[in-house]
Design an enzyme around this catalytic site. Structure first.
Site, short mmCIF file in Angstrom:
data_model
loop_
_atom_site.label_atom_id
_atom_site.label_comp_id
_atom_site.label_asym_id
_atom_site.label_seq_id
_atom_site.Cartn_x
_atom_site.Cartn_y
_atom_site.Cartn_z
N LYS A 108 -0.94 -8.01 -2.85
CA LYS A 108 -2.24 -7.47 -2.84
C LYS A 108 -2.09 -5.97 -2.84
O LYS A 108 -1.32 -5.52 -2.14
CB LYS A 108 -2.82 -7.93 -1.52
CG LYS A 108 -3.99 -7.35 -1.14
CD LYS A 108 -4.77 -7.78 0.24
CE LYS A 108 -5.93 -6.90 0.55
NZ LYS A 108 -6.61 -7.37 1.62
N TYR A 165 0.75 -1.38 0.13
CA TYR A 165 -0.10 0.16 0.16
C TYR A 165 0.84 1.32 -0.13
O TYR A 165 1.38 1.50 0.80
CB TYR A 165 -0.88 -0.08 1.14
CG TYR A 165 -2.11 -0.93 1.31
CD1 TYR A 165 -2.47 -1.62 -0.06
CD2 TYR A 165 -2.56 -1.41 2.42
CE1 TYR A 165 -3.40 -2.63 0.10
CE2 TYR A 165 -3.90 -2.21 2.56
CZ TYR A 165 -4.08 -2.88 1.10
OH TYR A 165 -5.28 -3.94 0.97
P1 FBP Z 1 -11.32 -4.90 2.53
O1 FBP Z 1 -11.65 -5.84 1.43
O2 FBP Z 1 -12.14 -4.75 3.85
O3 FBP Z 1 -10.84 -3.61 2.09
O4 FBP Z 1 -9.88 -5.59 3.34
C1 FBP Z 1 -8.67 -5.61 2.68
C2 FBP Z 1 -7.50 -4.74 3.72
O5 FBP Z 1 -6.52 -4.92 2.86
C3 FBP Z 1 -7.69 -5.53 5.09
O6 FBP Z 1 -6.85 -7.03 4.89
C4 FBP Z 1 -6.87 -4.55 5.80
O7 FBP Z 1 -7.62 -4.84 6.94
C5 FBP Z 1 -7.65 -3.30 5.25
O8 FBP Z 1 -8.07 -3.43 3.80
C6 FBP Z 1 -6.86 -2.46 5.22
O9 FBP Z 1 -7.57 -1.25 4.72
P2 FBP Z 1 -6.74 0.31 4.54
O10 FBP Z 1 -6.44 0.54 3.10
O11 FBP Z 1 -7.87 1.42 5.11
O12 FBP Z 1 -5.50 0.35 5.32
#
Ligand code: FBP
Length: 256
Positions: free
Chosen positions: A179, A148
């Site tokens: 991911k 991310y």
């Molecule tokens: P979702 O499908 O609910 O978006 O979950 C994916 C995820 O990566 C989770 O594993 C994690 O808790 C969350 O999204 C992190 O979200 P953010 O982008 O807000 O940090």
């Protein structure tokens, strides 16, 4: 690739595709993501089993107390780091909270690790992950990186270039699966998939959308060459989780 890793990877994949159910939001976002039903990990684990997910993503505390009853029904992906969303984005850092050894002891078939690419704490996170990745190699444990882009230097977390850069970092750092957040079009996501090369790409589900929007997104993601999803809120916040799961399953795996 070691025989152990191959075996474990095959358990979290079906016909080369991946459909993971994520429930680490309790730490990442807090209980505000939950309602009276889905606040209970048993509710979500039951969906993961009945829905035919290829894996369930949990933090170790939940895995220790709940997973035992679901072993053999859905593989476990243990998340090894975490942070709350109370800390400001400018100083975002997610540190290790569990080890690969604990993942093995809990019966996991893969580990998950979040990297905030571009954050001021990036060097520390890359170094933490380096140790985890080395331990994972020793155990033949596949690594799934949540890549991310985040922090004060990241202008657009979902731009094609930024997401592709994060996906590429996952490849460079030794992830087996990365991911990422969806970039908004099949064309742009193709570039993300291309950048990750031998590291397989899956998409996050994101915040809750309408069924039609979510399934349209899933189709675009798969058309770009991704191998699947790790989804949380769009399944277990849905009033009919098994119906949306069946639709997603069709998109990911086709006719089974
Ligand atoms: P979702 O499908 O609910 O978006 O979950 C994916 C995820 O990566 C989770 O594993 C994690 O808790 C969350 O999204 C992190 O979200 P953010 O982008 O807000 O940090």
């Amino acid at each position: 690739m070691s025989a152990g890793k191959k075996t474990r990877l095959s358990r979290i994949m079906r016909n080369g595709k991946v459909m993971l159910c994520a429930m680490d939001q309790g730490i990442e976002h807090g209980p505000s993501d939950f309602n009276d039903k889905n606040i209970d990990p048993d509710f979500v684990l039951d969906i993961a089993c009945k829905g035919g997910f290829t894996g369930m993503v949990l933090q170790k505390g939940v895995a220790k107390r709940y997973y035992e009853n679901y072993a053999g029904k859905v593989p476990l992906v243990l998340k090894l780091n975490g942070r709350t969303n109370i800390i400001p984005k400018d100083e975002i850092y997610s540190g290790p909270v569990a080890s690969v050894k604990e993942a093995v002891a809990l019966g996991a078939d893969a580990i998950g690790y979040t990297l905030y690419v571009g954050s001021t704490m990036e060097a520390r996170m890359f170094s933490d992950f380096g140790k985890i990745q080395e331990e994972a190699s020793d155990y033949g444990m596949p690594c799934i990186v949540w890549a991310y882009p985040r922090g004060k230097y990241v202008k657009d977390e979902k731009s094609k270039e930024t997401v592709a850069y994060a996906a590429r970092c996952a490849l460079e750092l030794g992830a087996d699966i990365v991911k990422v957040n969806y970039t908004g079009s099949t064309e742009s996501f193709k570039y993300v998939v291309k950048s990750a090369q031998k590291c397989k790409v899956i998409s996050a589900g994101g915040s809750k959308q309408s069924d039609a929007e979510f399934i349209a997104k899933a189709k675009e993601v798969m058309a770009a060459g991704a191998v699947g999803f790790a989804v949380g809120r769009n399944v277990w916040q849905n009033p009919n989780p098994l119906k949306i799961t069946a639709e997603l399953k069709k998109v990911i795996f086709g006719k089974e």
